[in-house]
Write a protein that holds these residues in place. Structure first.
Motif, PDB file in Angstrom:
ATOM      1  N   ALA A  88       0.856  -1.876  -0.077  1.00 42.60           N
ATOM      2  CA  ALA A  88       0.333   0.200   0.176  1.00 42.60           C
ATOM      3  C   ALA A  88       1.107   1.308   0.159  1.00 42.60           C
ATOM      4  N   PRO A  89       0.872   2.324  -0.771  1.00 46.18           N
ATOM      5  CA  PRO A  89       1.573   3.800  -1.160  1.00 46.18           C
ATOM      6  C   PRO A  89       1.282   4.300   0.457  1.00 46.18           C
ATOM      7  N   GLU A  90       0.427   4.523   0.523  1.00 46.56           N
ATOM      8  CA  GLU A  90       0.288   5.286   2.232  1.00 46.56           C
ATOM      9  C   GLU A  90       1.116   4.492   3.248  1.00 46.56           C
ATOM     10  N   ILE A  91       0.801   3.210   2.728  1.00 48.40           N
ATOM     11  CA  ILE A  91       1.351   3.204   3.867  1.00 48.40           C
ATOM     12  C   ILE A  91       2.803   3.228   3.828  1.00 48.40           C
ATOM     13  N   ILE A  92       3.997   2.975   2.537  1.00 48.59           N
ATOM     14  CA  ILE A  92       5.227   3.274   2.456  1.00 48.59           C
ATOM     15  C   ILE A  92       5.374   4.693   3.221  1.00 48.59           C
ATOM     16  N   LYS A  93       4.631   5.854   2.688  1.00 50.72           N
ATOM     17  CA  LYS A  93       5.276   7.114   2.957  1.00 50.72           C
ATOM     18  C   LYS A  93       5.188   7.136   4.127  1.00 50.72           C
ATOM     19  N   THR A  94       4.074   6.383   5.109  1.00 48.53           N
ATOM     20  CA  THR A  94       4.558   6.927   6.493  1.00 48.53           C
ATOM     21  C   THR A  94       5.367   6.144   7.166  1.00 48.53           C
ATOM     22  N   ILE A  95       5.910   5.030   6.747  1.00 48.15           N
ATOM     23  CA  ILE A  95       7.071   4.163   6.712  1.00 48.15           C
ATOM     24  C   ILE A  95       7.912   5.093   6.968  1.00 48.15           C
ATOM     25  N   VAL A  96       8.600   6.224   5.441  1.00 47.71           N
ATOM     26  CA  VAL A  96       9.207   6.749   4.983  1.00 47.71           C
ATOM     27  C   VAL A  96       9.398   7.647   6.218  1.00 47.71           C
ATOM     28  N   GLN A  97       8.530   8.757   6.488  1.00 46.18           N
ATOM     29  CA  GLN A  97       8.281   9.793   7.275  1.00 46.18           C
ATOM     30  C   GLN A  97       9.183   9.608   8.640  1.00 46.18           C
ATOM     31  N   LYS A  98       8.162   7.854   9.135  1.00 45.42           N
ATOM     32  CA  LYS A  98       8.547   7.701  10.749  1.00 45.42           C
ATOM     33  C   LYS A  98       9.858   7.120  11.067  1.00 45.42           C
ATOM     34  N   ASN A  99      10.050   6.163   9.748  1.00 48.36           N
ATOM     35  CA  ASN A  99      10.921   5.316  10.443  1.00 48.36           C
ATOM     36  C   ASN A  99      12.521   5.618   9.528  1.00 48.36           C
ATOM     37  N   ASN A 100      12.929   6.931   8.845  1.00 48.47           N
ATOM     38  CA  ASN A 100      14.414   7.365   8.133  1.00 48.47           C
ATOM     39  C   ASN A 100      14.475   5.735   7.374  1.00 48.47           C
ATOM     40  N   ALA A 101      13.797   5.660   6.365  1.00 53.24           N
ATOM     41  CA  ALA A 101      13.875   4.648   5.864  1.00 53.24           C
ATOM     42  C   ALA A 101      13.796   5.377   3.896  1.00 53.24           C
ATOM     43  N   LEU A 102      13.364   5.130   3.339  1.00 48.55           N
ATOM     44  CA  LEU A 102      13.507   5.495   1.299  1.00 48.55           C
ATOM     45  C   LEU A 102      13.194   4.388   0.767  1.00 48.55           C
ATOM     46  N   ALA A 103      12.381   4.548  -0.067  1.00 50.91           N
ATOM     47  CA  ALA A 103      11.141   4.253  -1.133  1.00 50.91           C
ATOM     48  C   ALA A 103      11.446   4.893  -2.068  1.00 50.91           C
ATOM     49  N   ALA A 104      11.184   4.039  -3.542  1.00 44.55           N
ATOM     50  CA  ALA A 104      10.918   4.260  -4.930  1.00 44.55           C
ATOM     51  C   ALA A 104       9.594   4.150  -5.240  1.00 44.55           C
ATOM     52  N   ILE A 105       9.122   5.173  -5.296  1.00 47.23           N
ATOM     53  CA  ILE A 105       7.763   5.562  -5.838  1.00 47.23           C
ATOM     54  C   ILE A 105       6.911   6.831  -6.826  1.00 47.23           C
ATOM     55  N   SER A 106       6.702   6.322  -7.367  1.00 49.06           N
ATOM     56  CA  SER A 106       5.465   6.868  -8.483  1.00 49.06           C
ATOM     57  C   SER A 106       5.880   8.794  -7.832  1.00 49.06           C
ATOM     58  N   ILE A 107       6.304   9.263  -9.229  1.00 50.44           N
ATOM     59  CA  ILE A 107       6.010  10.960  -8.402  1.00 50.44           C
ATOM     60  C   ILE A 107       4.600  11.180  -7.976  1.00 50.44           C
ATOM     61  N   ARG A 108       4.007  10.515  -8.845  1.00 51.20           N
ATOM     62  CA  ARG A 108       1.840  11.059  -8.876  1.00 51.20           C
ATOM     63  C   ARG A 108       1.727  10.516  -7.277  1.00 51.20           C
ATOM     64  N   LEU A 109       2.410   9.738  -7.347  1.00 48.60           N
ATOM     65  CA  LEU A 109       1.640   9.668  -5.197  1.00 48.60           C
ATOM     66  C   LEU A 109       2.051   9.956  -4.293  1.00 48.60           C
ATOM     67  N   VAL A 110       3.129  11.135  -4.555  1.00 52.54           N
ATOM     68  CA  VAL A 110       3.537  12.316  -3.542  1.00 52.54           C
ATOM     69  C   VAL A 110       3.074  13.380  -3.923  1.00 52.54           C
ATOM     70  N   GLU A 111       2.392  14.251  -4.318  1.00 56.11           N
ATOM     71  CA  GLU A 111       2.258  15.111  -5.096  1.00 56.11           C
ATOM     72  C   GLU A 111       2.399  16.169  -3.686  1.00 56.11           C
ATOM     73  N   ALA A 112       0.762  15.339  -3.107  1.00 55.81           N
ATOM     74  CA  ALA A 112       0.355  16.127  -2.405  1.00 55.81           C
ATOM     75  C   ALA A 112       0.755  16.134  -0.482  1.00 55.81           C
ATOM     76  N   GLU A 113       2.593  15.370  -0.621  1.00 57.07           N
ATOM     77  CA  GLU A 113       3.646  15.361   0.325  1.00 57.07           C
ATOM     78  C   GLU A 113       4.499  16.813  -0.244  1.00 57.07           C
ATOM     79  N   LEU A 114       4.616  16.334  -1.392  1.00 55.87           N
ATOM     80  CA  LEU A 114       5.610  17.794  -2.028  1.00 55.87           C
ATOM     81  C   LEU A 114       4.971  19.744  -1.836  1.00 55.87           C
ATOM     82  N   ASN A 115       3.561  18.922  -1.991  1.00 64.34           N
ATOM     83  CA  ASN A 115       2.894  20.189  -1.285  1.00 64.34           C
ATOM     84  C   ASN A 115       3.207  20.586   0.148  1.00 64.34           C
ATOM     85  N   ASN A 116       2.632  20.071   1.306  1.00 65.57           N
ATOM     86  CA  ASN A 116       3.165  20.619   2.483  1.00 65.57           C
ATOM     87  C   ASN A 116       4.506  19.716   3.026  1.00 65.57           C
TER      88      ASN A 116
END
Length: 305
Positions: free
Chosen positions: A221-249
């Protein structure tokens, strides 16, 4: 013996005469008599007794009428259901998880407005499973990010996309203009499951650059991937289209590849022998329309070298 025979049999039983059944069904009396005779020959028993000018149904005739009514009800239901199917197309769409997260919800909302007589069914999974279901006619059309190789499938690139690496704003990579690919060797990655087009593309890049991807998390699940990245100091390869909101905020930092090595397309896929229905055509047109829109590019990105 067919459904017409059964309907005439019931009409004779209800009317109590051959002439009455003929009048009700708008056919000739000899035609009614012939059908009753054919039924009696078929089943090898008498269905009506002829006494003088009257006819009287036998026990065998009563049994046949009782069963015939059930058969006719089922037949009428079948006819109604098939007419409904003819009036309303069912479109079975398969999409990969990335596409299902960032493209399909909006696309299907527009699709249902434009095609109210089509009933869509959506199935979301990875590229390999979508491909298998298309080949088995379990899906009509797919929209996937992974490579599809089977010669029986038509593949049309329609929506441009590219991968990025994301990290938390608190990660040591955050804010850096350049990151060396060799530094990725020591980082923990959140990766998609086997069969994912996203994972396949990034692991191919890693092999070509000679470094091993250290996988600490395997998530669909992409939303879980982003949460793990934000809270666990990990990296992830992901589509640019899935992080538009996170780029903006500003909740993630994005690292791009300057040589477009991570560029790809979301592809329409369908069987080469599939009849293209109105629903399929409408779905393809909407996907192509989405493909004509710009993808995010006006943010500050780190660059991999």
């Amino acid at each position: 013996m067919d459904i017409r025979h059964l309907k005439i049999m019931i009409a004779v039983a209800e009317a109590g005469s051959m002439s009455g059944a003929a009048k009700k069904l708008y056919i000739t009396q000899p035609a009614v008599s012939q059908v009753v005779k054919e039924l009696e020959n078929h089943y090898g028993c008498q269905l009506f007794e002829r006494l003088g000018k009257g006819i009287y149904i036998t026990e065998a005739g009563k049994l046949l009428c009782s069963q015939a009514r059930m058969v006719i009800r089922q037949f009428d239901t079948l006819q109604e259901n098939m007419q409904h199917m003819r009036a309303r197309e069912v479109l079975k769409v398969g999409s990969t998880i990335t596409v299902g997260a960032c493209i399909i919800p909006g696309l299907m909302a527009d699709f249902q407005v434009a095609h109210p007589t089509v009933d869509p069914y959506n199935f979301v999974n990875n590229t390999k499973i979508i491909e298998a279901r298309l080949l088995q006619s379990q899906l009509d059309i797919g929209l996937v990010e992974g490579a599809v190789q089977h010669p029986d499938l038509v593949v049309e690139p329609v929506i441009p996309d590219y991968l990025v690496i994301i990290c938390s704003p608190h990660h040591p990579f955050a804010g850096r203009t350049f990151i060396d690919a060799r530094e990725l060797e020591n980082e923990t990655f959140v990766m998609r499951e086997d069969g994912s087009g996203t994972r396949e593309l990034f692991e191919s890049f890693a092999r070509n650059r000679g470094f091993h991807v250290k996988i600490g998390w395997e998530v669909t699940a992409p939303e879980i991937i982003k949460t793990i990245v934000q809270k666990n100091n990990a990296l992830a390869a992901i589509s640019i289209r899935l992080v538009e909101a996170e780029l903006n905020n500003g909740s993630v930092y994005v690292i791009r590849h300057p040589e477009n090595s991570w560029h790809r397309n979301f592809n329409l896929v369908y069987h080469k022998h599939k009849q293209i229905t109105a629903g399929m055509q409408g779905f393809m047109e909407l996907a192509r329309k989405i493909g004509s829109r710009e993808i995010p590019s006006d943010h500050a990105f780190g660059m991999l070298r």
